[in-house]
Design a protein around this motif. Sequence first.
Motif, PDB file in Angstrom:
ATOM      1  N   LEU A   1      44.242  43.702  28.868  1.00  0.00           N
ATOM      2  CA  LEU A   1      44.391  42.371  28.279  1.00  0.00           C
ATOM      3  C   LEU A   1      43.046  41.697  27.988  1.00  0.00           C
ATOM      4  O   LEU A   1      42.066  41.911  28.691  1.00  0.00           O
ATOM      5  CB  LEU A   1      45.197  41.470  29.223  1.00  0.00           C
ATOM      6  N   PRO A   2      43.039  40.828  26.977  1.00  0.00           N
ATOM      7  CA  PRO A   2      41.861  40.000  26.740  1.00  0.00           C
ATOM      8  C   PRO A   2      41.719  38.969  27.856  1.00  0.00           C
ATOM      9  O   PRO A   2      42.690  38.671  28.552  1.00  0.00           O
ATOM     10  CB  PRO A   2      42.166  39.315  25.408  1.00  0.00           C
ATOM     11  N   PHE A   3      40.531  38.437  27.980  1.00  0.00           N
ATOM     12  CA  PHE A   3      40.245  37.549  29.105  1.00  0.00           C
ATOM     13  C   PHE A   3      39.845  36.149  28.633  1.00  0.00           C
ATOM     14  O   PHE A   3      39.078  35.980  27.692  1.00  0.00           O
ATOM     15  CB  PHE A   3      39.107  38.132  29.942  1.00  0.00           C
ATOM     16  N   LEU A   4      40.372  35.169  29.376  1.00  0.00           N
ATOM     17  CA  LEU A   4      40.028  33.760  29.168  1.00  0.00           C
ATOM     18  C   LEU A   4      39.684  33.123  30.494  1.00  0.00           C
ATOM     19  O   LEU A   4      40.327  33.423  31.505  1.00  0.00           O
ATOM     20  CB  LEU A   4      41.257  32.985  28.713  1.00  0.00           C
ATOM     21  N   LEU A   5      38.717  32.206  30.490  1.00  0.00           N
ATOM     22  CA  LEU A   5      38.541  31.344  31.659  1.00  0.00           C
ATOM     23  C   LEU A   5      39.297  30.061  31.328  1.00  0.00           C
ATOM     24  O   LEU A   5      38.789  29.223  30.573  1.00  0.00           O
ATOM     25  CB  LEU A   5      37.065  31.036  31.879  1.00  0.00           C
TER      26      LEU A   5
END
Length: 970
Positions: free
Chosen positions: A494-498
């Motif tokens: 999966l792509p990552f977000l903060l």
Amino acid sequence: MSHHTSPSSPAPPSAASAPRWAVVGYVEDVGPGRGCLPPRTWYAASDAASLCLNGRWRFRLSPTADARDDSFAEPGYDAGDWDEIAVPGHWVLQGHGAPIYTNQRYPFPVDPPRVPTENPTGDHLRLFDLPQGWPRDGGAVLCFDGVESCARVWLNGTELGDFKGSRLPHEFAVGQLLRPGGNVLAVRVHQWSAGSYLEDQDQWWLPGIFRDVTLLHRPAGAVRDHFVHASYDHRSGEGTLRVDSDVDGRVTVPALGIDIATGEPVSVPVEPWSAEIPRLYDGVLATEGERVPLRIGFRTVAVTDGLIEVNGRPVLFKGVNRHEWHPGTGRALDPETMREDVLLMKRHNINAVRTSHYPPHPAFLDLCDAYGLWVIDECDLETHGFTEQSWRGNPVDDDRWTPALLDRAARMVERDKNHPSVVVWSLGNEAGTGRGLTAMAEWIRGRDGSRLLHYEGDRSCRDTDLYSRMYADHEEVERIGRRLDGGGHKRRELPFLLCEYGHAMGNGPGGLADYQRLFTAYERLQGGFVWEWIDHGITDDRHGFAYGGDFGEELHDGNFVCDGLLFPDREPSPGLIEYKKVIEPVRIEGGGRGGTVRIHNAHDVADLSALAFEWSFQADGATVARGALPVPQLAPGESADVKLPEPPGVQGAETHWTVRAVLASDTPWARRGHEVAWGQFPVAQRPRLGFAGDRVPRVGHGRITLGPASFDARTGEPRSIGPVDLTGLRLDVWRAPTDNDEGASWQGGPRHGLLWRALGLHRMRHRLDAVEAGGDALTVRTRVAPAAREVGLATVYRWTSDGERLKLTVTVTPEGEWTVPLPRLGVRFGLPGSADRVRWYGGGPGEAYPDTKSASRIGRWESTVDALHTPYVRPQENGARADVRWAEIGGLRIEGEPEFWFTARRWTSEELDAADHRTDLTPGDRVWVNLDHGQHGIGSQSCGPGPLPRYFLRAEPTEFAFVFTVTGAR
Ligand code: GAL
């Protein structure tokens, strides 16, 4: 929604002899409520009649939810002796009761779904006439856009039902009840309900009818609900539109020549919608009974090969978490305030909002569509307080609550489904894990497969399309970027977000630029959302802005509610200025090949055609030449080395190029000339300060004189330089700890603010070892150390003069074992309070610290002492200007070798430290000046990592110097 009775909730009211709690059974029912219409899309206005019921309502408050009859709901009830209140509004901000602030703890015993007997309950009454010409045909709905936390509603004496779900809309069918003459709308609102267990967001608890109340005519043949599906195929350049509606009708979009039946798809070439180019097409959905305006944005959101893509391009979120806040009206926001938020975001290069932690006022999303912001729309769900008991009893893992959770999911999705700006649905915040979340996710996917799903609280990412974290430190984020963070199979793809980072509490956040470098370097890292947009301070005379504890709450979390990039009155804090620089959509860098500047287009979508570039050339901070800089039309992601003109011939000065990108013409959010990005890079270095200190100190009458200065012969302390009196010049290592210095108890890593105080750095003693007036210098030897400790700083002040100027060279040698960094290291002294104007050459115009100085630009700046101060809601260290070459204040010019941090304020660091609120700070009769060789970094440990080690101010042997000259000016 059907009435849901949980096994543990009380029985419905029946006999008069029933126990008292039974009378208020709906308050503690875990279900969402009774009597409401199914949720549907929200839109600003159609051609159907409507009546706004906002305004002054009659109001009475009682301390409990039970114990009173419902007679106030009957027509003819005399409420003449009740108070009045503004709707939308919170009664606790209108003189009835008081707000409560807690972060995660519930301010009542955790015994779901029971709530305290002390349950402030506000009865609201509004009489209204139907306007002239109100249609007689069709029906009508009564719409509540937001009521905290539980309401029971009557119209003309008939009970309509009850509901929970504070930041979600609820509607009742009322057509048959309306009277041509006067109508009586009665709403009973309870502060606490079973719903409160689902609304444990970190914010003020603010009961009331806090969003609009509207009566809407529903003509026969009107639309009940419609769903605009508008996708974009980046390969063909075509948009596909289909509008589903429960009533047949036609959809027209004149600009695209579209005229189709509802339910029928059509594909045509379009310009896509994005946050950078928010192309909207106006359309109409016309049915037999109603014409509904459509604002259509074509865009397709997907995760492709592990990246979030919109319209076939990966996006980098430069976001903020936005709570709704106004310092006077709380979460009741007027349209201008919402618009101001959007304008401020756009002007500060922000491209995304997470609506933490609930769906915002629906009109806010219209603004996001129109101005262009990517939105993570978050459901009104948080059960964080269950963490106090290891998540035992968490409603999201208890099937009895699932109908309420599904109701919340449906109310968000149905209301907001037609906004192109909403690209991600979020299940909620900090609610642990459980079956209820999965049920929400499944329902949402079934209803709207066109958006991504977010939820931070489950590291397995079972229900989500994104891996999201909050406050992960730089090292971990880098590991995630490199795909070395492990995790289950699903998560690794999966792509990552903060979803939260950069805790903007007080001074800070530090380290934003370091995060941005990671986001830029690793494609998996698709950006983040700073916590948070605005301080939730409440205006009051006594405190300036009040925070937790100021209302006598028995449990509270103090100023943790003031952690935004804006002060409560929407004045940008330095954190926002820093963030704007860090996330600018064009990077302008020097050091390209000789005589060039490198321009990188960091937009996701737009080329550079909206921008004009200009260069300027500074000598010792003064601009000596400027001009336009032609830059090629770079596509997003492209760079070019652009030739600069021949630098003007300047001798003996420090020189810089500054290149700026400004708006080439007016936009809806800023005027032509608004600065979007800039870069600055040195050409010729600053010449060394020539100084030959040949004067000999003279001793007499208790004084030592040296050049323009006079010293106390006993202590070696300077008393005056020329006509300027000086007080208390000495080494200073203390700063009023910032919220980020203090750190949070749950954060790992040393909490330097506490360690500094424990070591005694706020009460350093200065032992005088020698005053030596001899040769061409006055030398004062001291040892600076706190009681009870063996650590100390051997400090030597060496004064020399060339007759006109006076030079101070400070040598600091740490003694003993220093295990903590220093807060600051420099000298401080007092000037007479008449000192006011400040001029300097160095970093400005705003405050900066080692890890918050991206936006500090080298130049010549001017201010007053008062304006140098940054008014954090809880006072703390602030106001330093970085890289100062020279500063003028109070008749003195001070040059530094090397550059220094300059701070001046009308109170001491100790007074700043002692203050809890803005109003605690009162100017004294001195201006205190700090000239610092070093400052410790800021970090974001109030809820995140501390400063990176490279921003530590370590105690080590150090020498620095200042040259003082009398200017005469004040
Ligand atoms: C997070 C939370 C936010 C806020 C923040 C600290 O854990 O999601 O609501 O509490 O920390 O300010």
